[in-house]
Design a protein around this motif. Structure first.
Motif: not given
Length: 337
Positions: A119-141
């Protein structure tokens, strides 16, 4: 048709009575959700808010499965769950999977369901994720899409796999997304993070409507700064101007954030915030989203209407004040001719 002042007053009073009655009904008669005896699965459950939430659910008598990539951290997290065990019949498990794909998420769900007869879980808590801050001009696709994957992808595919299993098995459960206060507003430095967090809100808004057909509840939380290892990691690469804007933000420990999330889920709140400033941003950005306490939200919205433009001007002033230093940064990077 012209409405006379007495009619306007009567209409205003009627609306106020409806709002107050609705709020009182929610506070006095709404049935609280109880995690006791339910199987709760937490992604990102090896540390930070995810682990704090897992421990809190274990204390409330839930069966808990934590999912993350790092097996040593998962093993340590499992030890933490055992220390707060309330009942010898509680089932605690840890699973090492990457959940940023439907395939990985489905595999994690299947493994977590095995001790529970499939049986699948009755409650799903989605805490996965991360942040890598930076300027937009520094980003690549590649780096920009990587940011979307670390935010939206880390939660959307687990929600998709879980929805399919809940519907297939007839489980009328809960799916709890964890966005961020940066899913309600944003500023310089978060171009690879805020878009995914805004998208999580959009997904939650849509699923809240769609999943009513299956009796599945959806919630979305908007925590502010969390004092966790993840914050330490992102501060190492965070632009100076972003750090400057955030210097007065003391943050909250993961345990407080977890308690706020669970409190909101127990009350049945759709949008969940944990503090005064979160409430202001939530109330002013709510739009047509359900409001758990319309009376308080009127007050929060009024405060936000008055105060937030001044806050935004102060943020903009700090960004403009950083322009000269940023131009030197752009020269160093070779962005300017």
């Amino acid at each position: 048709m012209v409405v006379s002042p007495p009619s306007q007053a009567a209409a205003a009073v009627s609306i106020l009575v409806i709002i107050v009655t609705s709020a009182l009904y929610n506070m006095l008669f709404s049935r609280k959700w109880d995690p006791r005896g339910k199987h709760c699965l937490i992604t990102g459950g090896s540390r930070g808010t995810g682990l704090a939430l897992a421990i809190l659910l274990a204390k409330r008598g839930a069966h808990v499965s934590i999912v993350a990539r790092d097996k040593p951290r998962l093993d340590k997290g499992l030890e933490g769950l055992e220390r707060v065990r309330q009942d010898p019949k509680q089932i605690f498990r840890a699973y090492s999977f990457a959940v940023d794909s439907e395939t990985g998420s489905a595999a994690a769900l299947k493994a977590a369901g095995e001790p529970h007869g499939g049986r699948c879980p009755e409650a799903l808590f989605l805490c996965a994720g991360a942040s890598r801050p930076g300027f937009f001009i520094d980003q690549t696709e590649e780096s920009f899409m990587g940011g979307i994957q670390m935010t939206l992808g880390a939660q959307a595919f687990t929600a998709l796999a879980t929805t399919k299993e809940m519907v297939r098995q007839g489980v009328k459960g809960k799916i709890v997304f964890v966005s961020s206060i940066l899913g309600l507003m944003s500023f310089v430095g978060y171009t690879t993070y805020a878009p995914g967090k805004f998208a999580i809100r959009g997904l939650a808004e849509t699923l809240r409507s769609e999943l009513k057909m299956y009796g599945i509840d959806v919630h979305v939380a908007f925590p502010a700064t969390i004092l966790s290892p993840g914050l330490d990691e992102e501060n190492e690469v965070k632009p100076k101007v972003t750090l400057k804007i955030e210097e007065t933000d003391s943050g909250s420990p993961p345990e407080d954030i977890a308690a706020g999330i669970l409190r909101g889920v127990e009350k049945g709140s759709f949008h969940i915030t944990m503090d005064f400033f979160g409430d202001i941003f939530r109330a002013t950005a709510a739009g047509a989203s359900p409001r758990h306490n319309p009376v308080l939200d009127i007050l929060y919205g009024l405060i936000g209407y008055i105060a937030l433009p001044f806050w935004r001007k102060s943020v903009d002033a700090q960004v403009i004040g950083h322009a000269v230093e940023h131009r030197e940064y752009c020269h160093t990077k070779g962005y300017l001719s």
